[in-house]
Scaffold this active site. Structure first.
Site, PDB file in Angstrom:
ATOM      1  N   HIS A 101       0.834  -1.208   0.000  1.00  0.00           N
ATOM      2  CA  HIS A 101       0.000   0.000   0.000  1.00  0.00           C
ATOM      3  C   HIS A 101       0.867   1.256   0.000  1.00  0.00           C
ATOM      4  O   HIS A 101       2.064   1.210   0.290  1.00  0.00           O
ATOM      5  CB  HIS A 101      -0.917   0.025   1.228  1.00  0.00           C
ATOM      6  N   ASP A 103       0.458   4.816   2.112  1.00  0.00           N
ATOM      7  CA  ASP A 103      -0.326   5.153   3.304  1.00  0.00           C
ATOM      8  C   ASP A 103      -1.537   6.042   2.994  1.00  0.00           C
ATOM      9  O   ASP A 103      -1.398   7.097   2.361  1.00  0.00           O
ATOM     10  CB  ASP A 103       0.564   5.853   4.345  1.00  0.00           C
ATOM     11  N   HIS A 251       4.753   0.158   0.184  1.00  0.00           N
ATOM     12  CA  HIS A 251       5.518  -0.649   1.142  1.00  0.00           C
ATOM     13  C   HIS A 251       4.637  -1.735   1.745  1.00  0.00           C
ATOM     14  O   HIS A 251       3.399  -1.682   1.659  1.00  0.00           O
ATOM     15  CB  HIS A 251       6.132   0.235   2.224  1.00  0.00           C
ATOM     16  N   ARG A 266       4.627   5.796  14.347  1.00  0.00           N
ATOM     17  CA  ARG A 266       4.765   6.460  13.039  1.00  0.00           C
ATOM     18  C   ARG A 266       4.167   7.848  13.117  1.00  0.00           C
ATOM     19  O   ARG A 266       3.122   8.024  13.755  1.00  0.00           O
ATOM     20  CB  ARG A 266       4.030   5.631  11.980  1.00  0.00           C
TER      21      ARG A 266
HETATM   22  C1  SIN Z   1       3.059   0.894   7.873  1.00  0.00           C
HETATM   23  O1  SIN Z   1       3.257   2.069   8.142  1.00  0.00           O
HETATM   24  O2  SIN Z   1       2.383   0.546   6.914  1.00  0.00           O
HETATM   25  C2  SIN Z   1       3.731  -0.154   8.744  1.00  0.00           C
HETATM   26  C3  SIN Z   1       5.123  -0.387   8.291  1.00  0.00           C
HETATM   27  C4  SIN Z   1       5.885  -1.308   9.199  1.00  0.00           C
HETATM   28  O3  SIN Z   1       5.440  -1.592  10.308  1.00  0.00           O
HETATM   29  O4  SIN Z   1       6.975  -1.734   8.801  1.00  0.00           O
END
Ligand code: SIN
Length: 275
Positions: A101, A103, A251, A266
């Site tokens: 995805h 974000d 990612h 995050r």
């Molecule tokens: C995310 O922000 O999608 C999670 C990424 C992660 O935990 O590595």
């Protein structure tokens, strides 16, 4: 490209760079922020080691790059609505970002970038994999690129967020999640490079195509855009940071470490309407 304040070591020729000679826990100078901006545009995802960030320091870091975004489904800890907790342990039934995805691409103005800090990591596994959507676009034939250039797609938060809530036993019947229409190919506002902008997490259909055509094209694009040739894989250590450009990469978070603990936070930086 040369940088006045930071050292930049590319991890692959297509994307990803390790950044050193910077302390992200302190307030950054304008030159440091400019250098990080330039490195992000050039390498699409930046990796840092040994940065022991508090929640306040992580928010200050994010605010150097824009206003902070508040997640439409997952609330932040008390007093920190801008923080998205990232946590998995032996009691977890799901983790954030388990599928490819960009974000919150279901927002009308999807986030510019995200800065993830992990203080606790499993002894092995828990990597994050990033795929360059510039490289994916540029690898397509000119005829297929022209076809995609004119299309738009619908992105919806419904499926992803309701799945999370169902697994966690949260009643979201009265909630409405974001939905937006974006170009299938977007132009990066800084580099002017084109990038694919569809992803399995949020993109539901291509608006100008029939249902069957849309399914076939999206299935092809989801597979193509995440090929190993366009990827970089980040191996976390305690107190590592990854800063990625959601306009340029997709990612996925590997949950291959159950029942070990992986934990951090995050911040997400608001972005513009894709063009
Ligand atoms: C995310 O922000 O999608 C999670 C990424 C992660 O935990 O590595």
């Amino acid at each position: 490209m040369s940088y006045a304040t930071i050292q930049v070591r590319p991890v692959t020729p297509r994307l990803g760079a390790e950044i050193s000679n910077i302390d992200l826990t302190s307030t950054l100078s304008n030159q440091q922020v400019d250098d990080l901006h330039s490195a992000l545009a050039e390498h699409q995802v930046l990796f840092f080691r040994d940065q022991k960030l508090s929640l306040d320091q992580q928010k200050t870091l994010g605010r150097h790059f824009g206003e902070l975004h508040i997640h439409p489904n997952t609330p932040g800890p008390q007093g920190h609505p801008e923080i998205l907790p990232i946590h998995a342990d032996a009691n977890s039934k799901r983790v954030a970002g388990e599928g490819w995805h960009s974000d919150v691409s279901c927002d009308t103005e999807p986030p510019l970038g995200s800065i993830l800090y992990l203080h606790t990591v499993p002894p092995a596994g828990g990597d994050t994999i990033f795929a360059s959507q510039h490289a994916a676009y540029e690898a397509l034939s000119p005829a297929f690129r022209s076809f995609l250039d004119g299309l738009t797609a619908t992105h919806s938060g419904d499926r992803s967020y309701r799945r999370t809530n169902r697994i966690l036993g949260i009643d979201d019947r009265d909630r409405v999640f974001p939905q937006a229409v974006h170009p299938v190919v977007r132009t990066h506002p800084v580099t002017k490079r084109k990038a694919l902008f569809v992803n399995e997490g949020f993109t539901t259909h291509i608006n100008e195509l029939s249902e069957k055509e849309s399914r076939a094209v999206l299935d092809f694009l989801f597979e193509h855009s995440t090929k190993p040739a366009f990827q970089v894989r980040f191996r976390w250590q305690p107190h590592s940071v990854a800063f990625w450009d959601n306009r340029a990469v997709q990612h996925i978070a590997m949950w291959d470490y159950f029942p070990q603990v992986r934990s951090g936070s995050r911040v997400t930086i608001k972005g513009d309407r894709p063009i």
